[in-house]
Design a protein around this motif. Structure first.
Motif, PDB file in Angstrom:
ATOM      1  N   UNK A   1       0.814  -1.217   0.000  1.00  0.00           N
ATOM      2  CA  UNK A   1       0.000   0.000   0.000  1.00  0.00           C
ATOM      3  C   UNK A   1       0.852   1.274   0.000  1.00  0.00           C
ATOM      4  N   UNK A   2       1.945   1.267   0.745  1.00  0.00           N
ATOM      5  CA  UNK A   2       2.817   2.455   0.781  1.00  0.00           C
ATOM      6  C   UNK A   2       3.417   2.741  -0.597  1.00  0.00           C
ATOM      7  N   UNK A   3       3.822   1.713  -1.304  1.00  0.00           N
ATOM      8  CA  UNK A   3       4.392   1.893  -2.642  1.00  0.00           C
ATOM      9  C   UNK A   3       3.328   2.360  -3.626  1.00  0.00           C
TER      10      UNK A   3
ATOM     11  N   UNK B   1      -3.642   6.409   3.761  1.00  0.00           N
ATOM     12  CA  UNK B   1      -3.730   6.020   2.355  1.00  0.00           C
ATOM     13  C   UNK B   1      -4.699   6.865   1.562  1.00  0.00           C
ATOM     14  N   UNK B   2      -4.863   8.127   1.959  1.00  0.00           N
ATOM     15  CA  UNK B   2      -5.865   9.005   1.341  1.00  0.00           C
ATOM     16  C   UNK B   2      -5.206  10.069   0.474  1.00  0.00           C
TER      17      UNK B   2
ATOM     18  N   UNK C   1      -8.526   6.108  -1.964  1.00  0.00           N
ATOM     19  CA  UNK C   1      -8.169   5.409  -0.735  1.00  0.00           C
ATOM     20  C   UNK C   1      -7.403   4.160  -1.120  1.00  0.00           C
ATOM     21  N   UNK C   2      -6.147   4.054  -0.651  1.00  0.00           N
ATOM     22  CA  UNK C   2      -5.325   2.875  -0.910  1.00  0.00           C
ATOM     23  C   UNK C   2      -5.544   1.897   0.237  1.00  0.00           C
TER      24      UNK C   2
ATOM     25  N   UNK D   1      -9.716   2.454  -3.792  1.00  0.00           N
ATOM     26  CA  UNK D   1     -11.023   2.990  -4.125  1.00  0.00           C
ATOM     27  C   UNK D   1     -10.748   4.313  -4.814  1.00  0.00           C
ATOM     28  N   UNK D   2     -11.394   4.549  -5.949  1.00  0.00           N
ATOM     29  CA  UNK D   2     -11.251   5.817  -6.670  1.00  0.00           C
ATOM     30  C   UNK D   2     -12.646   6.337  -6.995  1.00  0.00           C
TER      31      UNK D   2
END
Length: 133
Positions: free
Chosen positions: A43-45, A70-71, A90-91, A104-105
Motif C-alpha cells: 500500500x505504501x508503494x 492512504x488518502x 483510498x489505498x 477505491x477511486x
C-alpha cells in the motif's frame, strides 16, 4: 485537514457525472461502476506511485493527502472547457497479502448532469497507468 469521503457510507448522486471503482464488498451501498484491481506492491508503494503520477500532471492538483491513512484528494481540470472535477482515492491493503494492495477511486464533476464519460475515462487511465510495471 480535509474531510475525505467516507466510502463505506456515502451515497452517490443520481446524475451520471461520476465514476466509482472499489474492491468487491467495500462500498456496495454506493454501487461501484467496476471492481478495483489488485496491484503487486505494498500500500505504501502504491500510494507513492499515485502521488508521483498526480504531481507530474499539470492538469491535476493535490488538495490533500494522508499517507498513514492512504488518502489522496485532487482536482482534475478538463482540457476542453476547463471544468474542475474532484477525485478521491483510498489505498487499501489486500487481506493476508502483505505485498499487495488495491484502491477505491471516486471521480466526480462539480457541475452538469452528464460528464460524457470523462470521469470513467480518467479513472480507467489512472488504473491502466498504475498497472504498468
Amino acid at each position: 485537514m480535509t474531510d475525505f469521503t467516507d466510502f463505506q457510507t456515502f451515497k452517490r448522486p443520481a446524475k451520471p457525472n461520476n465514476w466509482l471503482v472499489a474492491p468487491d464488498g467495500f462500498a456496495d451501498s454506493a454501487l461501484p461502476d467496476e471492481s478495483s484491481p489488485v496491484f503487486d506492491r505494498t500500500p505504501a508503494a502504491l500510494f507513492e506511485d499515485i502521488m508521483q503520477m498526480v504531481a507530474a500532471r499539470s492538469d491535476w492538483k493535490i488538495t490533500a493527502s494522508d499517507p498513514a491513512a492512504g488518502r489522496i484528494s485532487f482536482i482534475a481540470v478538463t482540457k476542453l472547457l476547463r471544468f474542475k472535477d474532484d477525485v478521491d482515492i483510498l489505498v487499501l491493503p489486500v487481506a493476508e497479502h502483505d505485498h499487495q494492495s488495491t484502491l477505491v477511486v471516486y471521480s466526480r464533476s462539480r457541475v452538469g448532469y452528464s460528464d460524457l464519460g470523462t470521469n470513467g475515462k480518467r479513472v480507467n487511465a489512472l488504473l491502466s497507468a498504475l498497472a504498468m510495471p
